[in-house]
Design an enzyme around this catalytic site. Structure first.
Site, PDB file in Angstrom:
ATOM      1  CD  GLU A  77      -3.058  -0.500  -0.134  1.00  0.00           C
ATOM      2  OE1 GLU A  77      -3.098   0.695  -0.479  1.00  0.00           O
ATOM      3  OE2 GLU A  77      -3.717  -1.380  -0.717  1.00  0.00           O
ATOM      4  CE1 TYR A 120      -7.479   3.131  -0.867  1.00  0.00           C
ATOM      5  CE2 TYR A 120      -5.108   3.410  -0.520  1.00  0.00           C
ATOM      6  CZ  TYR A 120      -6.172   2.739  -1.103  1.00  0.00           C
ATOM      7  OH  TYR A 120      -5.928   1.659  -1.903  1.00  0.00           O
ATOM      8  CG  ASP A 125      -8.041   4.434  -4.436  1.00  0.00           C
ATOM      9  OD1 ASP A 125      -9.237   4.235  -4.762  1.00  0.00           O
ATOM     10  OD2 ASP A 125      -7.100   3.777  -4.910  1.00  0.00           O
TER      11      ASP A 125
END
Ligand code: SF4
Length: 374
Positions: free
Chosen positions: A45, A125, A143
């Site tokens: 991520e 997020y 996102d």
């Protein structure tokens, strides 16, 4: 207007994702269980923020080979972490990932979204993406891709971002019904491969229920976000060499370039300005060569970089914040893209500079303890 049930509207995404998902090394095989390695999700991520999957893949593999656990990463040095991130850009992510690993190695993984949100580097997020994909918690990760898909499906006019809380609440039942990890990844995948800015609605598993398609509004939903024209700065970036050593600016402790070594630099003087603050004769013994210029593009600015090599007959005491560095160590130092590009040019022969080089400004400034421009 009342939105339809999220679990019903998004139901076709689950079988579509199961049949179409790209195999990526950070994705778990079993989407109905907690992820066997939350750390892999965390690394992916952070790497995927602002960077495309194809670029991230080799970095991710090397990173996980080198630091396979959060504890291994926590024990790494700042310099090793920056060096391993070299070329990915946005180095703040590397520093936050490192800080996050230290926190988790010491305190363990948090059990809920609020705890994840407290880990360095995890915003709304990323914390929700981790909660859903690593821990199967029904938290909505919104996102840019997810906002675009949901705005089109629901036919939301205007910027959908201010409606984040509403959309998160709406998504929760679908996450619970279809599986938090599966639906989160399905939305990401749909936004990346089908419902892209120019959508391919013919291959979309939810086309039969898409409001924007029905309204022939996929071109205006969501509205394009106006982008400011990035400012351009122009400067010399100088590899200064004396007595077989290179002069480099040491890493700053904080800021955009924290942890990174830099070459000295100076802005190109304004046309007509007095380029040399000191008489050029002071540096008459310097040998100069230049390589072709390039433009370095960042999110909010551009740099026109004029790379230069300056070989001096004699060195001088490194000013505060600088160090003379042996060539053997030069390749080991973490540098940002711009500075590592000049390092890669060093073995290549340069040519006489086409522009007048403000040697007095550059070297005189260094001798007086000046710091390089960003
Ligand atoms: S039908 Fe088109 S606009 Fe609607 S969600 Fe699918 S790809 Fe996006």
């Amino acid at each position: 207007m009342t939105w339809p049930s999220s679990a019903t509207l998004l139901a076709p995404l689950a079988p579509w994702f199961d049949g179409n998902r790209r195999e990526l090394p950070w994705r778990a095989a079993d989407l109905d269980a907690a992820h066997p390695d939350p750390y892999a999700v965390l690394v992916s991520e952070l790497m995927l923020q602002q960077t495309q999957v194809a670029t991230v893949l080799p970095y991710f593999t090397r990173w996980m080979d080198r630091w396979p656990t959060v504890e291994a990463l926590a024990a790494a040095s700042d310099e090793e972490v920056h060096k391993a991130w070299e070329g990915l850009g946005y180095y703040r992510r590397a520093r936050l990932l490192h800080a996050g690993a230290k926190r988790i190695a010491g305190e363990g993984w948090p059990s809920d979204l609020a705890g994840l949100r407290g880990i360095p580097g995890l915003g709304d997020y990323t914390a929700a993406a981790l909660a859903a994909q690593a821990f199967q918690q029904p938290e909505a990760a919104l996102d840019g891709n997810a906002f675009r898909v949901l705005a089109r499906l629901l036919g939301l006019e205007g910027d959908p971002r201010p409606r984040a809380r509403e959309l998160r609440d709406w998504l929760r039942p679908a996450l619970a019904a279809l599986g938090p990890s599966r639906l989160t990844q399905a939305l990401m995948e749909l936004g990346a491969t089908v419902c892209a800015p120019l959508p391919r609605c013919g291959g979309c598993p939810v086309a039969d229920r898409c409001a924007a398609l029905r309204l022939e509004a996929t071109g205006r939903i969501p509205p394009a976000r106006p982008r400011a024209q990035p400012a351009t700065s122009e400067f010399w970036l100088a590899a200064v060499e004396a007595e077989d050593r290179w002069l480099l600016a040491e890493p700053a402790g904080q800021g955009l370039l924290a942890g990174l070594w830099r070459w000295p630099s100076t802005p190109l003087p304004e046309t007509g300005a007095d380029a040399a603050a000191e008489p050029i004769g002071t540096y008459a013994a310097a040998e100069l060569s230049a390589w072709p210029s390039w433009t370095q593009v960042y999110t909010h600015r551009r740099e026109r970089v004029h790379p230069l090599r300056i070989r001096l007959q004699e060195g001088f005491d490194a000013p505060a914040g600088f160090a003379w560095t042996d060539p053997g160590r030069l390749g080991e130092l973490p540098m940002g893209r711009r500075d590592s590009r000049l390092r890669e040019l060093l073995p290549q022969p340069g040519a006489a500079p086409l522009l007048p080089v403000p040697l007095g400004l550059l070297l005189g400034g260094l001798r007086r303890g000046g710091s390089p421009s960003p």
